[in-house]
Design a protein around this motif. Structure first.
Motif, mmCIF file in Angstrom:
data_model
loop_
_atom_site.group_PDB
_atom_site.id
_atom_site.type_symbol
_atom_site.label_atom_id
_atom_site.label_comp_id
_atom_site.label_asym_id
_atom_site.label_seq_id
_atom_site.Cartn_x
_atom_site.Cartn_y
_atom_site.Cartn_z
ATOM 1 N N ARG A 38 -56.178 4.551 66.861
ATOM 2 C CA ARG A 38 -56.253 5.574 67.911
ATOM 3 C C ARG A 38 -57.338 5.197 68.913
ATOM 4 N N PRO A 74 -50.948 2.933 56.407
ATOM 5 C CA PRO A 74 -52.014 3.431 55.529
ATOM 6 C C PRO A 74 -52.726 4.643 56.143
ATOM 7 N N ASN A 77 -52.552 10.999 54.007
ATOM 8 C CA ASN A 77 -51.288 11.389 53.372
ATOM 9 C C ASN A 77 -50.408 12.300 54.238
ATOM 10 N N LEU A 79 -49.867 12.188 57.250
ATOM 11 C CA LEU A 79 -49.208 11.465 58.344
ATOM 12 C C LEU A 79 -48.240 10.390 57.835
ATOM 13 N N HIS A 80 -48.119 10.258 56.512
ATOM 14 C CA HIS A 80 -47.221 9.219 55.978
ATOM 15 C C HIS A 80 -45.794 9.405 56.482
ATOM 16 N N PRO A 99 -49.712 8.611 48.168
ATOM 17 C CA PRO A 99 -48.419 9.112 47.715
ATOM 18 C C PRO A 99 -47.508 9.261 48.936
ATOM 19 N N ALA A 124 -46.145 1.873 48.734
ATOM 20 C CA ALA A 124 -47.078 0.763 48.468
ATOM 21 C C ALA A 124 -47.793 0.903 47.116
ATOM 22 N N ILE A 165 -60.991 11.544 53.579
ATOM 23 C CA ILE A 165 -59.661 12.177 53.572
ATOM 24 C C ILE A 165 -59.306 12.757 52.200
HETATM 25 N N1 LIG Z 1 -52.756 1.270 47.412
HETATM 26 C C1 LIG Z 1 -54.069 1.362 47.294
HETATM 27 O O1 LIG Z 1 -54.713 0.610 46.563
HETATM 28 C C2 LIG Z 1 -54.803 2.378 48.110
HETATM 29 C C3 LIG Z 1 -56.199 2.404 48.068
HETATM 30 C C4 LIG Z 1 -56.874 3.303 48.908
HETATM 31 C C5 LIG Z 1 -56.152 4.170 49.706
HETATM 32 N N2 LIG Z 1 -54.793 4.144 49.683
HETATM 33 C C6 LIG Z 1 -54.016 5.060 50.555
HETATM 34 O O2 LIG Z 1 -54.180 4.600 51.886
HETATM 35 C C7 LIG Z 1 -54.281 5.698 52.784
HETATM 36 C C8 LIG Z 1 -55.581 5.570 53.582
HETATM 37 O O3 LIG Z 1 -56.684 5.604 52.728
HETATM 38 P P1 LIG Z 1 -58.126 5.095 53.249
HETATM 39 O O4 LIG Z 1 -59.092 5.365 52.185
HETATM 40 O O5 LIG Z 1 -57.998 3.708 53.755
HETATM 41 O O6 LIG Z 1 -58.376 6.122 54.459
HETATM 42 P P2 LIG Z 1 -59.203 5.983 55.797
HETATM 43 O O7 LIG Z 1 -60.177 4.865 55.723
HETATM 44 O O8 LIG Z 1 -59.700 7.351 56.134
HETATM 45 O O9 LIG Z 1 -58.102 5.518 56.861
HETATM 46 C C9 LIG Z 1 -57.126 6.342 57.396
HETATM 47 C C10 LIG Z 1 -56.879 5.885 58.827
HETATM 48 O O10 LIG Z 1 -55.876 6.721 59.385
HETATM 49 C C11 LIG Z 1 -56.104 6.839 60.791
HETATM 50 N N3 LIG Z 1 -55.985 8.271 61.139
HETATM 51 C C12 LIG Z 1 -55.045 8.788 61.960
HETATM 52 N N4 LIG Z 1 -55.187 10.105 62.077
HETATM 53 C C13 LIG Z 1 -56.240 10.453 61.316
HETATM 54 C C14 LIG Z 1 -56.887 11.679 61.052
HETATM 55 N N5 LIG Z 1 -56.460 12.848 61.577
HETATM 56 N N6 LIG Z 1 -57.951 11.674 60.244
HETATM 57 C C15 LIG Z 1 -58.391 10.532 59.691
HETATM 58 N N7 LIG Z 1 -57.811 9.321 59.902
HETATM 59 C C16 LIG Z 1 -56.756 9.283 60.711
HETATM 60 C C17 LIG Z 1 -57.478 6.280 61.090
HETATM 61 O O11 LIG Z 1 -57.266 5.053 61.772
HETATM 62 P P3 LIG Z 1 -57.586 4.853 63.327
HETATM 63 O O12 LIG Z 1 -58.679 5.818 63.671
HETATM 64 O O13 LIG Z 1 -57.984 3.441 63.397
HETATM 65 O O14 LIG Z 1 -56.323 5.163 64.072
HETATM 66 C C18 LIG Z 1 -58.090 5.994 59.731
HETATM 67 O O15 LIG Z 1 -58.852 4.835 59.709
HETATM 68 C C19 LIG Z 1 -54.158 6.947 51.934
HETATM 69 O O16 LIG Z 1 -52.829 7.387 51.952
HETATM 70 C C20 LIG Z 1 -54.515 6.478 50.535
HETATM 71 O O17 LIG Z 1 -53.850 7.229 49.524
HETATM 72 C C21 LIG Z 1 -54.117 3.256 48.911
#
Ligand SMILES: NC(=O)c1ccc[n+]([C@@H]2O[C@H](COP(=O)([O-])OP(=O)(O)OC[C@H]3O[C@@H](n4cnc5c(N)ncnc54)[C@H](OP(=O)(O)O)[C@@H]3O)[C@@H](O)[C@H]2O)c1
Length: 339
Positions: A38, A74, A77, A79-80, A99, A124, A165
């Motif tokens: 963003r 990623p 949740n 916004l998935h 999820p 994923a 989050i």
């Molecule tokens: N598979 C795995 O091993 C694993 C591990 C951790 C997390 N996950 C999953 O990955 C996802 C993200 O987790 P994360 O810990 O990486 O989260 P995070 O660091 O908070 O990243 C989420 C990203 O979403 C974007 N975004 C868009 N609208 C937003 C809003 N209203 N509020 C906050 N962020 C917003 C932001 O990117 P911009 O600002 O750059 O647009 C932000 O960096 C979750 O669904 C989580 O369950 C999976």
């Protein structure tokens, strides 16, 4: 391999920047060509650090990029599904983080969007293609532990940051959504069927309202899973399958390290405390690299999507039934995609 599949990433999420993109960049079978945030500055900083060629200051621009074939989503949740639907409508395949959705109804909308657009969409769950899990299922299938009857799992960490989050209820925060989804998906993977009914007990954080401690029972008759997950306990991960004659335990089930061998123990129970267990060791591998490669292969048509939406829907149905059970204090039945 016919061509390198070209990926784009939606959001400079921590999981994408720290783990998934670096792991995918190690692969010779795919390319990660663009990152959107963003905030253009944030996209530039992340892409610069990763050595990625193209950045966008909005998600819409990434969706309009004709070079991108598949998008890794990623986002938080809530916004998935909305953004995965937009990707599908832009003709992009999607690997969506777990999820899958906020609700079963939302998951149904994504299934409809996939069927309408003809793209491929997967969840994923990188654990599902790690060799230690494929081998565990092979051992269970082979009868080496007799009849598998009880799965016992815990997944815990400590995070009370109100800005994270995971601690924002409207974003789909809480332990069951963030980490409880793992024992659910891996129990379904090992038992190779769906639970008929489920029961849960929740303890919610009084400030954020998210579930900070959850215990659950899944009835896979004739098998059962009991698991606990928490966002406010000492970090720990455990997964063991107990059968009539043996037990398999995965040492680090969910966050398998990408730079060290991993291990499972197979125990016939002659001595307690795992003293009669034999160990199988797996070569160093990065489960996020494998995930990117198998999903790329699915896009090329070389194999099925590893965790397709039908599977992701069934996982969400268990999560939603557990939330219902927390409200009703009764066993609840997960709904099916067929309705
Ligand atoms: N598979 C795995 O091993 C694993 C591990 C951790 C997390 N996950 C999953 O990955 C996802 C993200 O987790 P994360 O810990 O990486 O989260 P995070 O660091 O908070 O990243 C989420 C990203 O979403 C974007 N975004 C868009 N609208 C937003 C809003 N209203 N509020 C906050 N962020 C917003 C932001 O990117 P911009 O600002 O750059 O647009 C932000 O960096 C979750 O669904 C989580 O369950 C999976």
């Amino acid at each position: 391999m016919s061509h390198k599949v070209r990926w784009g990433v939606l959001g400079a999420a921590a999981i994408a920047v720290r783990k998934v993109i670096p792991a995918m960049l190690k692969s010779s079978e795919l390319e990660v060509v663009a990152l959107a945030s963003r905030d253009l500055g944030r996209a530039q900083a992340a892409a610069g650090q990763l050595g990625m060629p193209k950045v966008y200051g909005s998600y819409e621009e990434l969706l309009a990029d004709p070079e991108v074939e598949v998008i890794y989503n990623p986002l938080p949740n809530h916004l998935h599904v909305p953004w995965s639907i937009k990707c599908a409508e832009a003709g992009k395949h999607v690997l969506c983080e777990k999820p899958l959705s906020m609700t079963v109804e939302e998951a149904r909308q994504l299934v409809a969007a996939r069927d309408r657009t003809g793209v491929k969409i997967g969840e994923a769950f990188m654990v599902r293609t790690h060799p230690q899990w494929l081998r565990t299922r092979e051992i269970v299938r082979s009868g080496q532990i007799g009849d598998p009857r009880l799965i016992n799992s815990t997944f815990t960490y400590f995070n009370r940051n109100p800005e994270n989050i995971r601690n924002i209820r409207e974003y789909g925060g809480g332990g069951l959504m963030d980490i409880g989804c793992y024992p659910i998906t891996m129990s379904r993977f090992i038992f190779e069927r769906e639970p008929a009914r489920v029961l849960a007990l929740f303890d919610r954080d009084p400030d954020s309202g998210i579930d900070r401690l959850t215990s659950a029972i899944l009835d896979f008759s004739p098998g059962q899973t009991i698991f606990g997950c928490s966002t406010q306990l000492v970090p720990n991960q455990r997964f063991e399958v107990l059968g009539t004659t043996g037990r398999v335990e995965i040492e680090i089930p969910y966050n398998a390290p990408p730079d060290q061998p991993t291990r499972i123990q197979i125990d016939d129970g002659r001595e307690l405390g795992g003293r009669s267990a034999r160990t199988e060791t797996f070569e160093v591998c990065d489960q996020y690299t494998i995930q990117g490669e198998v999903f790329s292969a699915a896009i090329r048509g070389d194999r099925p999507v590893p965790v397709p939406l039908e599977d992701a829907f069934a996982n969400m149905a268990v999560i939603e039934a557990l939330f219902r059970s927390g409200d009703t204090n009764r066993w609840e039945k997960p709904v099916s995609l067929a309705g």
